[in-house]
Enzyme design. Structure first.
Site, short mmCIF file in Angstrom:
data_model
loop_
_atom_site.label_atom_id
_atom_site.label_comp_id
_atom_site.label_asym_id
_atom_site.label_seq_id
_atom_site.Cartn_x
_atom_site.Cartn_y
_atom_site.Cartn_z
N HIS A 316 -18.98 -26.15 8.33
CA HIS A 316 -18.98 -24.82 7.70
C HIS A 316 -19.37 -23.79 8.74
CE1 HIS A 316 -19.93 -21.58 4.87
NE2 HIS A 316 -19.21 -22.26 4.01
N ASP A 374 -16.23 -27.94 -0.77
CA ASP A 374 -14.90 -28.42 -1.12
C ASP A 374 -14.79 -29.94 -1.12
OD1 ASP A 374 -13.54 -25.93 -1.44
OD2 ASP A 374 -13.85 -25.64 0.69
N1 CMC Z 1 -14.00 -32.54 11.63
C1 CMC Z 1 -14.17 -32.82 12.95
N2 CMC Z 1 -14.75 -31.99 13.83
C2 CMC Z 1 -15.18 -30.81 13.38
C3 CMC Z 1 -15.05 -30.45 12.03
C4 CMC Z 1 -14.43 -31.36 11.14
N3 CMC Z 1 -14.28 -31.06 9.85
N4 CMC Z 1 -15.55 -29.21 11.84
C5 CMC Z 1 -15.99 -28.80 13.04
N5 CMC Z 1 -15.78 -29.77 13.98
C6 CMC Z 1 -16.19 -29.75 15.38
C7 CMC Z 1 -15.28 -28.85 16.22
O1 CMC Z 1 -14.20 -29.59 16.76
C8 CMC Z 1 -16.23 -28.36 17.27
O2 CMC Z 1 -16.43 -29.41 18.20
P1 CMC Z 1 -16.69 -29.07 19.77
O3 CMC Z 1 -17.95 -28.27 19.79
O4 CMC Z 1 -16.79 -30.39 20.42
O5 CMC Z 1 -15.48 -28.29 20.21
C9 CMC Z 1 -17.56 -28.19 16.51
O6 CMC Z 1 -17.49 -29.14 15.43
C10 CMC Z 1 -17.78 -26.79 15.96
O7 CMC Z 1 -16.66 -26.44 15.14
P2 CMC Z 1 -16.03 -24.98 15.01
O8 CMC Z 1 -14.58 -25.09 14.71
O9 CMC Z 1 -16.44 -24.16 16.19
O10 CMC Z 1 -16.81 -24.45 13.77
P3 CMC Z 1 -16.39 -23.22 12.87
O11 CMC Z 1 -17.64 -22.64 12.32
O12 CMC Z 1 -15.49 -22.28 13.57
O13 CMC Z 1 -15.52 -23.91 11.72
C11 CMC Z 1 -14.80 -24.85 9.67
C12 CMC Z 1 -15.95 -24.15 10.44
C13 CMC Z 1 -15.19 -24.92 8.20
C14 CMC Z 1 -13.51 -24.04 9.80
C15 CMC Z 1 -14.61 -26.27 10.26
O14 CMC Z 1 -15.82 -27.01 10.14
C16 CMC Z 1 -13.46 -27.03 9.61
O15 CMC Z 1 -12.32 -26.87 10.04
N6 CMC Z 1 -13.74 -27.86 8.54
C17 CMC Z 1 -12.71 -28.56 7.83
C18 CMC Z 1 -12.04 -27.62 6.81
C19 CMC Z 1 -12.93 -27.32 5.61
O16 CMC Z 1 -13.55 -28.19 5.03
N7 CMC Z 1 -12.97 -26.03 5.22
C20 CMC Z 1 -13.77 -25.56 4.08
C21 CMC Z 1 -14.92 -24.72 4.53
S1 CMC Z 1 -16.08 -24.33 3.21
C22 CMC Z 1 -15.33 -23.01 2.38
C23 CMC Z 1 -16.30 -22.09 1.67
O17 CMC Z 1 -17.50 -22.04 1.91
O18 CMC Z 1 -15.79 -21.34 0.85
#
Ligand code: CMC
Length: 440
Positions: A316, A374
């Site tokens: 998240h 989710d």
């Molecule tokens: N699976 C594998 N690796 C992950 C995941 C995941 N679900 N989420 C983050 N990472 C890794 C990412 O590759 C990165 O690794 P590194 O530092 O080695 O490059 C690290 O964790 C940080 O991730 P980020 O993409 O910089 O984090 P973010 O804050 O930009 O992204 C997110 C948050 C929710 C988009 C992401 O965690 C994700 O894509 N999750 C899966 C989709 C999902 O479940 N979305 C629903 C979010 S909740 C909605 C709400 O609150 O309304």
């Protein structure tokens, strides 16, 4: 606590370095009651000629708000100071809607008046029903929602004046009350079934379930376990601070657009898979994994930087700890699956095992990746009989309480300014116009 009771002002200094000049600036620091204080950069352009740059708004507070507080490091979500776990345990959705809107939990009498007000507005204008016939039967229900909610502006002219607090109040009541009716009608239309009118003696979630799933050919029996679980899902989705759709509602509202148009804009923003659509992706992923003995393979894929696969429902932007909503939903999933029998049980058990294995994995531990809201919601909704295309509609229905509250908070501010971000321009400077016959 009143909004600014502990909020105050200090100063901080910031040193800006660029190649042409070094600048030391004193900037006001505005104190928050909880969470990070903010650097007030409103005078930065005027005093120093710089804009700030923050695409995605990861370090930008766009407004003052006293509605919702999130501490992502600790996994805390508060509405008006009450934890989401406490509200999910002890409250119901309409009470939470009241709390978000008016700042305090209602007394018995206030609650009775609120219920009565909501009940008065559950029906929609008969003419509005014709709108549905203009859509193809295979339209996505979110497309119908954007259109029909926007169209409310054409029907309720007596609640469009945003400068009149009474009209704002009526518009807010109308939106919260009519959303279940409009959402259920979107579903019925795509199913080719007759619309079902609301029954005001039923609770909010119970009434919605009846409008969704009853048909004239049979008696409909409410199921209190499902009504309660759905009501809880509504509570968990009611508000979440300045997320994309809420910020969209505020930005639309800042131009003094009417409330129905603003909420339609919020629905459009929520529709995107990066915001409202992730629970659908979780379901697809679980079905693809298929059995517990393949979980390891998918965790390895999620760890692999050369593989774009991510574990859906994990991680998240704000929570770097357990998403408190996910924990509540895990409990609800147990209750709903016990009630609905075994069909979804294998998927749920797969999800539990995936969660267990991921939480023990170094990759997920180091990056603070926990299940988000989710992860379990899709399983619960599917077990209740909702088609996947309705998942985001349910989110929109619940989030309307938050959108309307945030919109009211913004409009009640003493000073109104249109939201107008600036940009870092990276295109051409002025250049000569070349006639078409000379271009080559
Ligand atoms: N699976 C594998 N690796 C992950 C995941 C995941 N679900 N989420 C983050 N990472 C890794 C990412 O590759 C990165 O690794 P590194 O530092 O080695 O490059 C690290 O964790 C940080 O991730 P980020 O993409 O910089 O984090 P973010 O804050 O930009 O992204 C997110 C948050 C929710 C988009 C992401 O965690 C994700 O894509 N999750 C899966 C989709 C999902 O479940 N979305 C629903 C979010 S909740 C909605 C709400 O609150 O309304």
């Amino acid at each position: 606590m009143a909004k600014h009771e502990q909020a105050g002002q200090g100063t901080g200094s910031i040193t800006l370095n660029d190649n042409s000049r070094q600048l030391q600036l004193e900037l006001p620091v505005l104190k928050a009651t909880q969470g990070p204080d903010v650097i007030d950069v409103r005078g930065l352009y005027r005093d120093a000629g710089y804009f700030t740059y923050d695409p995605g708004f990861t370090s930008t507070a766009s407004c003052d708000s006293a509605i919702t507080f999130i501490d992502g490091e600790k996994g805390i979500l508060l509405h008006r100071g009450y934890s989401i776990e406490t509200l999910a345990e002890n409250s119901d959705f309409l009470e939470v809607a009241y709390l978000l809107l008016f700042g305090e939990l209602p007394t018995e009498q206030q609650r009775a008046v609120f219920d009565e007000e909501i009940a008065t507005h559950t029906m929609v204008d008969e003419q509005l029903i014709r709108f549905y016939n203009g859509f193809r039967r295979d339209a996505h229900p979110m497309a119908i929602m954007v259109g029909v909610v926007g169209a409310l502006s054409a029907f309720y002219h007596d609640s469009l004046d945003i400068h009149d607090p009474d009209q704002r109040h009526i518009a807010s009541m109308r939106l919260i009350a009519k959303m279940p009716t409009i959402a259920a009608m979107a579903y019925k239309y795509t199913r080719g079934q007759p619309f079902v009118y609301p029954r005001n003696e039923l609770g909010y979630a119970e009434n919605f379930l009846r409008m969704m799933f009853s048909v004239p050919a049979e008696d409909y029996r409410s199921n209190p376990v499902l009504s309660q679980a759905l009501d809880r899902i509504f509570i968990l989705h009611a508000d979440h601070e300045q997320n994309a759709s809420t910020s969209t509602v505020r930005l639309a509202g800042s131009s003094q657009a009417n409330p129905f148009a603003c909420i339609a804009a919020g629905i459009a923003s929520l529709w995107g898979p990066a915001h409202g659509g992730a629970n659908e992706a979780v379901l697809k992923m679980l079905m693809e994994i298929g059995s517990k003995d393949r979980i390891g393979e998918y965790i390895a894929r999620a760890r692999d930087k050369n593989d774009p696969f991510r574990l859906m429902g994990f991680g998240h932007r704000v929570y770097k700890n357990h998403d408190p909503r996910a924990r509540v939903l895990r409990e609800s999933a147990h209750a709903v699956l016990r009630e609905m029998g075994s069909e979804e049980q294998p998927l749920f058990e797969l999800a539990l095992e995936l969660e267990r294995m991921a939480l023990e994995d170094d990759y997920f531990i180091e990056r603070k990746l926990f299940p988000n809201v989710d992860f379990y919601s899709g399983i619960i909704l599917r077990a209740m009989g909702f088609p996947v295309s309705m998942f985001t509609v349910l989110f929109a229905l619940a989030r309307t309480a938050g959108w309307v509250s945030q919109w009211n908070e913004m409009i009640s501010e003493p000073v109104q300014r249109i939201g107008r971000p600036r940009q870092r321009y990276i295109g051409y400077g002025p250049r000569e116009f070349i006639p078409r016959d000379k271009r080559g």
